[in-house]
Enzyme design. Structure first.
Site, PDB file in Angstrom:
ATOM      1  N   TYR A 124     -51.852  21.485 -27.918  1.00 32.97           N
ATOM      2  CA  TYR A 124     -50.860  20.521 -28.402  1.00 32.97           C
ATOM      3  C   TYR A 124     -49.788  21.179 -29.264  1.00 32.97           C
ATOM      4  O   TYR A 124     -48.897  20.502 -29.771  1.00 32.97           O
ATOM      5  CB  TYR A 124     -51.537  19.428 -29.236  1.00 32.97           C
ATOM      6  CG  TYR A 124     -52.225  18.394 -28.404  1.00 32.97           C
ATOM      7  CD1 TYR A 124     -53.360  18.713 -27.670  1.00 32.97           C
ATOM      8  CD2 TYR A 124     -51.756  17.089 -28.342  1.00 32.97           C
ATOM      9  CE1 TYR A 124     -54.003  17.767 -26.895  1.00 32.97           C
ATOM     10  CE2 TYR A 124     -52.394  16.136 -27.569  1.00 32.97           C
ATOM     11  CZ  TYR A 124     -53.510  16.477 -26.857  1.00 32.97           C
ATOM     12  OH  TYR A 124     -54.137  15.543 -26.090  1.00 32.97           O
ATOM     13  N   ASP A 221     -68.328  20.663 -21.069  1.00 30.80           N
ATOM     14  CA  ASP A 221     -68.741  20.064 -19.782  1.00 30.80           C
ATOM     15  C   ASP A 221     -70.124  19.436 -19.901  1.00 30.80           C
ATOM     16  O   ASP A 221     -70.351  18.288 -19.515  1.00 30.80           O
ATOM     17  CB  ASP A 221     -68.678  21.101 -18.638  1.00 30.80           C
ATOM     18  CG  ASP A 221     -69.208  22.466 -19.031  1.00 30.80           C
ATOM     19  OD1 ASP A 221     -69.497  22.695 -20.224  1.00 30.80           O
ATOM     20  OD2 ASP A 221     -69.350  23.327 -18.142  1.00 30.80           O
ATOM     21  N   ASP A 245     -59.334  14.821 -27.674  1.00 30.35           N
ATOM     22  CA  ASP A 245     -58.567  13.738 -27.074  1.00 30.35           C
ATOM     23  C   ASP A 245     -59.332  13.152 -25.883  1.00 30.35           C
ATOM     24  O   ASP A 245     -59.535  11.945 -25.767  1.00 30.35           O
ATOM     25  CB  ASP A 245     -57.210  14.289 -26.608  1.00 30.35           C
ATOM     26  CG  ASP A 245     -56.300  13.188 -26.103  1.00 30.35           C
ATOM     27  OD1 ASP A 245     -56.483  12.033 -26.527  1.00 30.35           O
ATOM     28  OD2 ASP A 245     -55.403  13.481 -25.301  1.00 30.35           O
TER      29      ASP A 245
END
Ligand code: NAD
Length: 350
Positions: A124, A221, A245
């Site tokens: 980001y 994961d 997020d």
């Protein structure tokens, strides 16, 4: 006593959920002097910027803001207003509690998780180079051809400073809120430099809480699978920005969807409260979307302002409305509109 709070209606469905939330907050009896400030697509058309300086100044002055969602164009156009607010005000911690209320549509019951997302670093950072740019070509050369020619490149910075403060925030939150465990989540088996640094730093911080708060690590994961199979074994989860997020939407899904997922962006002395969800532009002006996520964010704001009794009272009223299912929006299986749901909460305040 009256609190001065910056109120950002946002765009899309933002203004309607903000209006309802303000009515609900006022009905708790807590006195708030709202200072309205603009952000988003609508003000962009008027002032040529989606985030006027006056809006940032208002938040800096009042130190507390309640914010509706703001649209970010995909692929092209202006950069995210949400990311800009978090970065400009150094709101480094994104707190996203995910709790099931009886009556929500979820395969799980009694979930009470907290996602702590780092808010200022990672992919980001906004350091991106277009395909064929001079910078992209330089990086491709530096990579010794590990990067394919003509690639566009986004940079992922993770610092020890940024990691230290977010992990410390997660542990302090755990201590203050009687939590038992902090789980740090990355993909450090692949991103050994950046995510490796996140783990290395987190382990050092965790040592200061030994005997009080348990510390563990999961790969992102595996964590996604574990969360949909056995979310109850997790407590406080701390992650770099992008994983945070994605995982907070996953956790929102576990507890009944984006309509009931609140959030807070916190810095050292400034706090901006907003729902996890976006501006849902397709429902704009239809009095359709669920205001609960923003109302629960306002409940976090009341707690932050040390209005604990009002916050508890508000949460009880929300839980009752969800449980009774008579006045809930479409996402919770009802037919009520945004305003009716808000009114039902007001009527259930004690
Ligand atoms: P979104 O969260 O706006 O909506 C996705 C879907 O979730 C909606 O179509 C709807 O079905 C459901 N939903 C969302 N909020 C709901 C609510 N309150 N009640 C009931 N259902 C709800 O996500 P999106 O469509 O990916 O994004 C729309 C815009 O919002 C984009 O421009 C995005 O960048 C922006 N966005 C802003 C914020 C923010 O302001 N903090 C956060 C996320 C996305």
């Amino acid at each position: 006593m009256s609190y001065k709070v910056t109120l950002i209606p946002g765009d899309g469905t933002g203004p309607e959920i903000v209006e309802t939330t303000v009515k609900v907050v006022e009905a708790t009896g807590v006195k708030i002097d709202w200072e309205i400030a603009d952000a988003g697509i609508d003000i962009m058309e008027k002032e040529g910027t989606p985030l006027p300086k006056s809006t940032l100044d208002s938040i800096k002055k009042n130190k507390v803001a309640l914010k509706g969602p703001v649209t970010t164009p995909i692929g092209t156009g202006f950069r995210s207003v949400n990311v800009a607010i978090r970065k400009e005000l150094d709101l480094f911690a994104c707190l996203r509690p995910c709790k099931t209320y009886k009556g929500v549509k979820s395969v799980f019951e009694d979930i009470d998780l907290v996602v702590v997302r780092e808010n200022t670093e990672d992919l980001y950072a906004g350091v991106e180079f277009d395909e064929n740019s001079v910078e992209a070509k330089q990086i491709i050369e530096l990579s010794k051809n590990k990067i394919r020619e003509n690639s566009a490149i986004s940079i992922k910075p993770i610092s020890a400073f940024g990691t230290e403060r977010i992990v410390k925030f997660a542990f302090d939150y755990a201590v203050k809120n009687n939590r038992k465990k902090v789980t740090a989540v990355t993909k450090a088996n692949i991103m050994k430099a950046t995510d490796g640094l996140f783990y290395k730093t987190a382990r050092e911080i965790a040592k200061n809480y030994e005997g009080k708060i348990e510390y563990e690590e999961r790969l992102i994961d595996n964590m996604c699978m574990q969360l949909v199979q056995k979310p109850k074994i997790y407590d406080v989860i701390v992650l770099p920005n992008l994983y945070g997020d994605i995982l907070s939407d996953l956790c929102a899904g576990i507890v009944g969807g984006l309509g009931v997922a609140p959030g807070a962006n916190l810095g050292n002395d400034i706090a901006v409260f907003e729902a996890v969800h976006g501006s849902s532009p397709k429902y704009k002006g239809l009095n359709k979307v669920n205001p609960i996520a923003l109302i629960l964010s306002a409940k976090l704001m009341l707690e932050y302002l040390s209005e604990q009794e009002a916050a508890r009272n508000l949460e009880k009223a929300i839980a009752k409305v969800i449980f009774e299912k008579k006045h809930v929006t479409y996402d919770l299986g009802g037919t009520a509109g945004t305003k009716e749901l808000g009114q039902a909460i007001i009527e259930n305040l004690s």
